[in-house]
Design a protein around this motif. Structure first.
Motif, PDB file in Angstrom:
ATOM      1  N   CYS A 169      71.057  27.351  54.861  1.00 43.86           N
ATOM      2  CA  CYS A 169      71.612  28.842  54.546  1.00 43.86           C
ATOM      3  C   CYS A 169      71.175  29.993  55.254  1.00 43.86           C
ATOM      4  O   CYS A 169      71.484  31.390  54.350  1.00 43.86           O
ATOM      5  CB  CYS A 169      71.543  28.571  53.084  1.00 43.86           C
ATOM      6  N   ALA A 170      70.378  30.146  55.917  1.00 49.55           N
ATOM      7  CA  ALA A 170      69.838  31.381  56.488  1.00 49.55           C
ATOM      8  C   ALA A 170      69.178  32.331  55.013  1.00 49.55           C
ATOM      9  O   ALA A 170      69.055  33.980  55.605  1.00 49.55           O
ATOM     10  CB  ALA A 170      70.547  32.675  57.287  1.00 49.55           C
ATOM     11  N   ASP A 204      61.380  44.022  49.027  1.00 47.55           N
ATOM     12  CA  ASP A 204      61.498  45.933  48.826  1.00 47.55           C
ATOM     13  C   ASP A 204      61.815  46.203  50.387  1.00 47.55           C
ATOM     14  O   ASP A 204      62.442  46.637  51.000  1.00 47.55           O
ATOM     15  CB  ASP A 204      59.864  46.316  48.966  1.00 47.55           C
ATOM     16  N   ASP A 205      62.540  44.846  51.506  1.00 48.87           N
ATOM     17  CA  ASP A 205      62.694  44.972  52.534  1.00 48.87           C
ATOM     18  C   ASP A 205      63.826  43.933  53.000  1.00 48.87           C
ATOM     19  O   ASP A 205      63.437  43.195  53.820  1.00 48.87           O
ATOM     20  CB  ASP A 205      61.623  44.752  53.218  1.00 48.87           C
ATOM     21  N   ALA A 213      66.694  39.346  55.855  1.00 50.03           N
ATOM     22  CA  ALA A 213      67.922  39.779  57.146  1.00 50.03           C
ATOM     23  C   ALA A 213      67.658  38.808  58.237  1.00 50.03           C
ATOM     24  O   ALA A 213      67.684  37.464  58.183  1.00 50.03           O
ATOM     25  CB  ALA A 213      68.866  40.944  57.601  1.00 50.03           C
ATOM     26  N   ALA A 214      65.908  39.249  58.797  1.00 50.26           N
ATOM     27  CA  ALA A 214      65.860  38.884  60.567  1.00 50.26           C
ATOM     28  C   ALA A 214      65.143  37.807  59.985  1.00 50.26           C
ATOM     29  O   ALA A 214      65.855  36.497  60.967  1.00 50.26           O
ATOM     30  CB  ALA A 214      64.839  40.239  60.876  1.00 50.26           C
ATOM     31  N   GLY A 259      65.696  35.249  58.030  1.00 49.19           N
ATOM     32  CA  GLY A 259      67.141  34.517  57.855  1.00 49.19           C
ATOM     33  C   GLY A 259      67.625  33.821  58.877  1.00 49.19           C
ATOM     34  O   GLY A 259      67.882  32.295  58.615  1.00 49.19           O
ATOM     35  N   VAL A 260      67.868  34.889  59.571  1.00 50.65           N
ATOM     36  CA  VAL A 260      68.832  33.874  60.979  1.00 50.65           C
ATOM     37  C   VAL A 260      67.570  33.203  61.429  1.00 50.65           C
ATOM     38  O   VAL A 260      68.347  32.641  62.412  1.00 50.65           O
ATOM     39  CB  VAL A 260      69.088  36.151  61.412  1.00 50.65           C
ATOM     40  N   THR A 261      66.902  34.229  62.177  1.00 51.22           N
ATOM     41  CA  THR A 261      65.627  33.356  62.589  1.00 51.22           C
ATOM     42  C   THR A 261      65.224  31.420  61.794  1.00 51.22           C
ATOM     43  O   THR A 261      64.943  30.809  62.726  1.00 51.22           O
ATOM     44  CB  THR A 261      63.777  33.573  62.918  1.00 51.22           C
ATOM     45  N   ALA A 262      65.134  32.287  60.609  1.00 49.46           N
ATOM     46  CA  ALA A 262      65.233  30.168  59.931  1.00 49.46           C
ATOM     47  C   ALA A 262      66.015  29.650  60.407  1.00 49.46           C
ATOM     48  O   ALA A 262      66.313  28.550  60.670  1.00 49.46           O
ATOM     49  CB  ALA A 262      64.912  30.651  58.196  1.00 49.46           C
ATOM     50  N   ARG A 263      67.207  30.230  60.169  1.00 43.90           N
ATOM     51  CA  ARG A 263      68.495  29.518  59.974  1.00 43.90           C
ATOM     52  C   ARG A 263      67.930  28.453  61.798  1.00 43.90           C
ATOM     53  O   ARG A 263      68.846  27.175  62.616  1.00 43.90           O
ATOM     54  CB  ARG A 263      69.729  29.630  60.385  1.00 43.90           C
TER      55      ARG A 263
END
Length: 379
Positions: A294-295, A336-337, A342-343, A345-349
């Protein structure tokens, strides 16, 4: 097409059990047919997986066996195997593995067994049950461990200095990434967290999951991010102890107990961070693969097979087990970031697409099923 009877102790909402529902979604794509059978009879606790199984196109059935040493169990199970028309039996969890191997042999079928945890020290009867299950499962056509950490832990305990049995293999679990995928953030409104940063602990409420350390970490998180909330999604024998801990810390407004849920995709998509603070016993936790699908970035303990899923500083943050201060610091840094979250999450996906896709997992299992269906059953 090879037909598989998948056997579990009970249809609980645990990590190993929910994997079976995901496997059911992709079985046809991988090229095999799948039936599911619970040893335990239906009950409120032992039937919670039913909705997910039915959504996956599976029809849950129950054998009605309550204990491993029930003298009727092997014959009842052997008859169920024959009636199912299965070519091979795949057992998950200790009671199922202990009964599946002899029952499958009685039915003229081969069995495959999967271990979903790493070995940890156990008391009394629990230690005896694990030892028995390992001995029996090692006589199956294949004994699957879902991480190298798991296989090594059992080898170190039960076969120190000895070569591994040839039928002990490692096959990583997979997740249905078409289902656990990025999508609209639809947090259930009854939680009352709309518009707030949310940390979600999706885990059985048992001692080894370390949820007590997440609660201990929260005052430090609240001091930095007072608007944040933590969801505890799941149930288990530590539930009342956790409620008392939350009340004694005055955190009732900050920490929400949701109970076991079947809408975990929505909850994961709407969470800012997913936390798994386990202290021991973790192998290849499904929830971390689901979160990555789910990113979502995660904070998790550096134990067992977790580093196989989470690359520290890249797809999430790893902390020492049992360290509330480190947990709090990791959560605060991600809350806090937003751009870093987001970055990650994209890499995890991308990482789980390469290594933990359920279709690839199912195709590996299909190869084992086909082998087991044509090899003779040992005398």
């Amino acid at each position: 097409m090879v037909r598989v009877l998948t056997l579990v102790d009970a249809f609980r909402l645990g990590g190993a059990e929910t994997l079976i529902a995901q496997l059911g979604r992709v079985a046809g794509t991988a090229g095999f047919e799948m039936d599911v059978l619970s040893l335990s009879p239906p009950s409120e606790e032992h039937s919670k997986l039913e909705p997910l199984l039915r959504e996956s196109g599976l029809t849950p059935r129950y054998l009605g066996v309550r204990r491993t040493l029930d003298p009727r169990a092997p014959r009842l199970l052997a008859n169920a195997i024959k009636e199912s028309g299965a070519d091979v039996v795949h057992a998950h969890l200790e009671m199922a593995m202990t009964l599946a191997v002899p029952a499958a042999k009685m039915a003229g079928r081969n069995a495959i067994c999967t271990w979903h945890h790493v070995h940890r020290a156990l008391p009394g009867r629990a230690a005896w049950r694990e030892k028995l299950a390992l001995e029996v499962s090692s006589r199956a056509y294949r004994t699957i461990f879902v991480s190298e950490a798991s296989r090594k832990s059992f080898a170190d305990k039960y076969r120190p200095g000895k070569p591994l049995p040839k039928n002990w293999v490692v096959v990583h679990n997979g997740v249905d990434l078409a289902h656990f995928s990025p999508g609209p953030a639809l947090m259930p409104p009854e939680f009352g967290v709309t518009g707030r940063p949310v940390v979600t602990v999706l885990a059985a409420q048992r001692d080894f999951k370390g949820i007590t350390h997440a609660v201990d970490a929260w005052p430090k998180v609240r001091a930095a991010r007072p608007e944040a909330r933590m969801l505890l999604v799941g149930s288990g024998d530590e539930h009342e102890n956790l409620r008392c801990q939350v009340a004694e810390a005055g955190l009732q407004d900050d920490i929400i107990f949701t109970g076991a849920r079947s809408d975990v995709v929505d909850i994961l998509r709407a969470s800012d961070v997913v936390l798994l603070p386990s202290t021991y016993g973790e192998n290849l936790p499904t929830v971390l693969i689901e979160a990555a699908g789910c990113a979502r970035p995660v904070v998790a303990s550096r134990i067992g097979g977790i580093p196989d899923i989470v690359e520290d500083g890249v797809t999430g943050l790893l902390t020492p087990p049992g360290d509330p201060s480190a947990i709090a610091d990791a959560l605060i840094s991600l809350l806090d970031d937003p751009s870093r979250r987001a970055a990650m999450g994209v890499t995890a996906r991308s990482h789980v697409e390469q290594h933990f896709d359920a279709v690839n997992w199912a195709r590996q299992l299909k190869s084992l099923y086909e082998e087991a269906s044509v090899v003779g059953v040992p005398a």
